[in-house]
Design a protein around this motif. Structure first.
Motif, PDB file in Angstrom:
ATOM      1  N   ARG A  75      28.074 -51.027   2.254  1.00 32.92           N
ATOM      2  CA  ARG A  75      26.973 -50.295   1.641  1.00 32.92           C
ATOM      3  C   ARG A  75      27.559 -49.245   0.696  1.00 32.92           C
ATOM      4  O   ARG A  75      28.549 -48.596   1.032  1.00 32.92           O
ATOM      5  CB  ARG A  75      26.155 -49.649   2.757  1.00 32.92           C
ATOM      6  N   CYS A  76      26.955 -49.066  -0.463  1.00 39.63           N
ATOM      7  CA  CYS A  76      27.483 -48.095  -1.436  1.00 39.63           C
ATOM      8  C   CYS A  76      27.089 -46.682  -1.007  1.00 39.63           C
ATOM      9  O   CYS A  76      26.066 -46.128  -1.434  1.00 39.63           O
ATOM     10  CB  CYS A  76      26.988 -48.407  -2.839  1.00 39.63           C
ATOM     11  N   LEU A  77      27.903 -46.148  -0.111  1.00 40.30           N
ATOM     12  CA  LEU A  77      27.726 -44.801   0.440  1.00 40.30           C
ATOM     13  C   LEU A  77      29.096 -44.129   0.402  1.00 40.30           C
ATOM     14  O   LEU A  77      30.122 -44.814   0.300  1.00 40.30           O
ATOM     15  CB  LEU A  77      27.216 -44.898   1.886  1.00 40.30           C
ATOM     16  N   PRO A  78      29.136 -42.797   0.525  1.00 34.54           N
ATOM     17  CA  PRO A  78      30.440 -42.095   0.473  1.00 34.54           C
ATOM     18  C   PRO A  78      31.359 -42.552   1.602  1.00 34.54           C
ATOM     19  O   PRO A  78      30.901 -42.969   2.676  1.00 34.54           O
ATOM     20  CB  PRO A  78      30.044 -40.619   0.663  1.00 34.54           C
ATOM     21  N   GLN A  79      32.644 -42.495   1.357  1.00 31.41           N
ATOM     22  CA  GLN A  79      33.632 -42.805   2.404  1.00 31.41           C
ATOM     23  C   GLN A  79      33.325 -41.977   3.657  1.00 31.41           C
ATOM     24  O   GLN A  79      32.992 -40.794   3.548  1.00 31.41           O
ATOM     25  CB  GLN A  79      35.038 -42.436   1.911  1.00 31.41           C
ATOM     26  N   GLY A  80      33.396 -42.646   4.809  1.00 33.19           N
ATOM     27  CA  GLY A  80      33.168 -41.920   6.052  1.00 33.19           C
ATOM     28  C   GLY A  80      31.709 -41.751   6.419  1.00 33.19           C
ATOM     29  O   GLY A  80      31.378 -41.294   7.514  1.00 33.19           O
ATOM     30  N   ASP A  81      30.812 -42.192   5.539  1.00 32.17           N
ATOM     31  CA  ASP A  81      29.383 -42.071   5.862  1.00 32.17           C
ATOM     32  C   ASP A  81      29.068 -42.850   7.143  1.00 32.17           C
ATOM     33  O   ASP A  81      29.560 -43.962   7.341  1.00 32.17           O
ATOM     34  CB  ASP A  81      28.543 -42.625   4.706  1.00 32.17           C
ATOM     35  N   ALA A  82      28.271 -42.264   8.017  1.00 31.58           N
ATOM     36  CA  ALA A  82      27.977 -42.894   9.324  1.00 31.58           C
ATOM     37  C   ALA A  82      27.305 -44.248   9.168  1.00 31.58           C
ATOM     38  O   ALA A  82      27.382 -45.088  10.057  1.00 31.58           O
ATOM     39  CB  ALA A  82      27.090 -41.961  10.136  1.00 31.58           C
ATOM     40  N   ALA A 109      33.317 -49.140  -1.681  1.00 31.94           N
ATOM     41  CA  ALA A 109      31.909 -49.143  -2.151  1.00 31.94           C
ATOM     42  C   ALA A 109      31.452 -47.788  -2.679  1.00 31.94           C
ATOM     43  O   ALA A 109      30.452 -47.700  -3.395  1.00 31.94           O
ATOM     44  CB  ALA A 109      30.997 -49.597  -1.016  1.00 31.94           C
ATOM     45  N   GLU A 110      32.231 -46.734  -2.334  1.00 35.47           N
ATOM     46  CA  GLU A 110      31.878 -45.399  -2.850  1.00 35.47           C
ATOM     47  C   GLU A 110      32.040 -45.329  -4.371  1.00 35.47           C
ATOM     48  O   GLU A 110      31.510 -44.429  -5.014  1.00 35.47           O
ATOM     49  CB  GLU A 110      32.736 -44.319  -2.176  1.00 35.47           C
ATOM     50  N   LYS A 111      32.735 -46.336  -4.940  1.00 34.50           N
ATOM     51  CA  LYS A 111      32.944 -46.355  -6.408  1.00 34.50           C
ATOM     52  C   LYS A 111      31.714 -46.894  -7.140  1.00 34.50           C
ATOM     53  O   LYS A 111      31.686 -46.933  -8.365  1.00 34.50           O
ATOM     54  CB  LYS A 111      34.132 -47.242  -6.759  1.00 34.50           C
ATOM     55  N   ALA A 113      28.734 -50.305  -6.952  1.00 35.63           N
ATOM     56  CA  ALA A 113      28.812 -51.747  -6.674  1.00 35.63           C
ATOM     57  C   ALA A 113      29.658 -52.504  -7.693  1.00 35.63           C
ATOM     58  O   ALA A 113      30.492 -53.344  -7.333  1.00 35.63           O
ATOM     59  CB  ALA A 113      27.400 -52.318  -6.623  1.00 35.63           C
ATOM     60  N   LEU A 114      29.469 -52.210  -8.974  1.00 33.18           N
ATOM     61  CA  LEU A 114      30.175 -53.018  -9.992  1.00 33.18           C
ATOM     62  C   LEU A 114      31.688 -52.824  -9.914  1.00 33.18           C
ATOM     63  O   LEU A 114      32.448 -53.782  -9.805  1.00 33.18           O
ATOM     64  CB  LEU A 114      29.663 -52.651 -11.394  1.00 33.18           C
ATOM     65  N   ARG A 115      32.111 -51.557  -9.888  1.00 36.70           N
ATOM     66  CA  ARG A 115      33.548 -51.265  -9.859  1.00 36.70           C
ATOM     67  C   ARG A 115      34.177 -51.785  -8.564  1.00 36.70           C
ATOM     68  O   ARG A 115      35.224 -52.408  -8.544  1.00 36.70           O
ATOM     69  CB  ARG A 115      33.729 -49.748 -10.014  1.00 36.70           C
ATOM     70  N   ALA A 116      33.467 -51.527  -7.459  1.00 37.01           N
ATOM     71  CA  ALA A 116      34.004 -51.923  -6.144  1.00 37.01           C
ATOM     72  C   ALA A 116      34.118 -53.440  -6.020  1.00 37.01           C
ATOM     73  O   ALA A 116      35.099 -53.958  -5.467  1.00 37.01           O
ATOM     74  CB  ALA A 116      33.102 -51.370  -5.049  1.00 37.01           C
ATOM     75  N   ALA A 117      33.145 -54.155  -6.560  1.00 33.76           N
ATOM     76  CA  ALA A 117      33.195 -55.633  -6.466  1.00 33.76           C
ATOM     77  C   ALA A 117      34.375 -56.185  -7.258  1.00 33.76           C
ATOM     78  O   ALA A 117      35.110 -57.066  -6.789  1.00 33.76           O
ATOM     79  CB  ALA A 117      31.882 -56.227  -6.975  1.00 33.76           C
ATOM     80  N   VAL A 118      34.613 -55.614  -8.428  1.00 34.61           N
ATOM     81  CA  VAL A 118      35.756 -56.062  -9.256  1.00 34.61           C
ATOM     82  C   VAL A 118      37.071 -55.756  -8.535  1.00 34.61           C
ATOM     83  O   VAL A 118      37.957 -56.599  -8.416  1.00 34.61           O
ATOM     84  CB  VAL A 118      35.719 -55.370 -10.648  1.00 34.61           C
ATOM     85  N   ASP A 119      37.169 -54.543  -8.000  1.00 37.22           N
ATOM     86  CA  ASP A 119      38.405 -54.155  -7.300  1.00 37.22           C
ATOM     87  C   ASP A 119      38.640 -55.029  -6.069  1.00 37.22           C
ATOM     88  O   ASP A 119      39.763 -55.461  -5.788  1.00 37.22           O
ATOM     89  CB  ASP A 119      38.345 -52.680  -6.877  1.00 37.22           C
ATOM     90  N   TYR A 120      37.565 -55.294  -5.320  1.00 36.70           N
ATOM     91  CA  TYR A 120      37.738 -56.083  -4.091  1.00 36.70           C
ATOM     92  C   TYR A 120      38.078 -57.528  -4.409  1.00 36.70           C
ATOM     93  O   TYR A 120      38.900 -58.147  -3.728  1.00 36.70           O
ATOM     94  CB  TYR A 120      36.493 -55.981  -3.194  1.00 36.70           C
ATOM     95  N   ALA A 121      37.482 -58.041  -5.474  1.00 36.31           N
ATOM     96  CA  ALA A 121      37.784 -59.429  -5.884  1.00 36.31           C
ATOM     97  C   ALA A 121      39.260 -59.553  -6.253  1.00 36.31           C
ATOM     98  O   ALA A 121      39.929 -60.522  -5.873  1.00 36.31           O
ATOM     99  CB  ALA A 121      36.905 -59.842  -7.060  1.00 36.31           C
ATOM    100  N   SER A 122      39.816 -58.535  -6.906  1.00 36.33           N
ATOM    101  CA  SER A 122      41.243 -58.650  -7.257  1.00 36.33           C
ATOM    102  C   SER A 122      42.114 -58.469  -6.025  1.00 36.33           C
ATOM    103  O   SER A 122      43.141 -59.130  -5.884  1.00 36.33           O
ATOM    104  CB  SER A 122      41.633 -57.676  -8.377  1.00 36.33           C
ATOM    105  N   LEU A 123      41.652 -57.640  -5.098  1.00 36.25           N
ATOM    106  CA  LEU A 123      42.419 -57.498  -3.839  1.00 36.25           C
ATOM    107  C   LEU A 123      42.463 -58.833  -3.080  1.00 36.25           C
ATOM    108  O   LEU A 123      43.460 -59.228  -2.493  1.00 36.25           O
ATOM    109  CB  LEU A 123      41.766 -56.418  -2.962  1.00 36.25           C
ATOM    110  N   LEU A 124      41.335 -59.555  -3.141  1.00 37.42           N
ATOM    111  CA  LEU A 124      41.237 -60.811  -2.372  1.00 37.42           C
ATOM    112  C   LEU A 124      42.010 -61.952  -3.023  1.00 37.42           C
ATOM    113  O   LEU A 124      42.274 -62.973  -2.395  1.00 37.42           O
ATOM    114  CB  LEU A 124      39.764 -61.217  -2.247  1.00 37.42           C
TER     115      LEU A 124
END
Ligand code: 6PG
Length: 226
Positions: A75-82, A109-111, A113-124
């Motif tokens: 979920r696009c929430l701040p790091q550590g969000d409950a 996801a704190e970045k 959705a668009l940025r985080a999806a690109v970053d995660y896709a390259s990590l994968l």
């Protein structure tokens, strides 16, 4: 209960017994993956259903030094969000086992959705296929953060940005349907009467997102399968 695309459907009396059996299945799959390829790559499910399974899993003797953890969605929430899925996974499992911190790949996801999806896709990129994807199912038949009629369902990258999700928060990141389907094993944990209608719809042929996962092992509790 028959589910059209399921590899198997295992019925359990309640969430506790479902959680114990699934934790054992994860341990078995980790052992065979480590034996075959020297490591075990698992994507954890979010939501509430997996909690007890994770609490059981942390007591089992997995070779955590050879386990690599990913997330099915975030979920696009701040790091550590409950309310983040990784927060729940750390609280119930990852803070309690000897897994190297660098083996845990949270979705940034704190970045957004668009940025985080690109970053995660390259990590994968060099880490697919995953050995196991754990999945929940929502009352509308969504899985991970792939919701009915949402454009993210058509995403072709390994991780996709999700907007206008009907389950808050509206902005999320999810593994794509192809990443889910390319995993060596897919396992659903579905519990509670709230899931009965979506399960029945899938049994009757409805092409809900969860039904698009092919060849999964479905673990259902009595409340869900009725
Ligand atoms: C999320 C989850 C989602 C969840 C289902 C079931 O971010 O909410 O990834 O896909 O698995 O909505 O949630 P429950 O287990 O809480 O019913």
């Amino acid at each position: 209960m028959k589910l059209p695309n399921a590899r198997s459907v295992i019925l359990h009396e309640d969430l506790t017994s479902l959680s114990q059996v699934v934790a054992q299945r994860i341990a078995e799959l980790s052992e065979s993956a480590i034996e075959a390829r020297g490591l075990f790559r698992i994507a954890l499910a979010g939501g509430e259903s997996p909690r007890r399974c994770y609490e059981t899993l942390r007591e089992l003797p997995l070779d955590w030094m050879r386990v690599y953890v990913y997330f099915g969605d975030e979920r696009c929430l701040p790091q550590g969000d409950a309310q983040r899925n990784d927060t729940m996974a750390y609280q119930t499992l990852l803070n309690h086992v000897a897994i190297p911190a660098e083996h845990i790949h949270v979705i940034p996801a704190e970045k957004g959705a668009l940025r985080a999806a690109v970053d995660y896709a390259s990590l994968l990129e060099n880490d697919l296929p995953l050995d196991l994807v754990l999945l929940g199912m929502g009352e509308d038949g969504h899985t991970a953060s792939l919701f009915p009629d949402n454009p993210a369902l058509q995403g072709t990258a390994s991780a996709v940005a999700v907007f206008n999700a009907p389950k808050p928060p509206p902005e999320r990141v999810s593994l794509s349907m192809s990443t889910l389907n390319n995993a060596r094993h897919k396992l659903f944990l579905v519990a509670g009467a709230g899931k009965r209608e979506a399960l029945q719809a899938i049994a009757n042929g409805a092409s809900l997102p969860a039904a698009k996962v092919i060849g999964a092992e479905w673990h259902l509790d009595h409340a869900a399968w009725g």
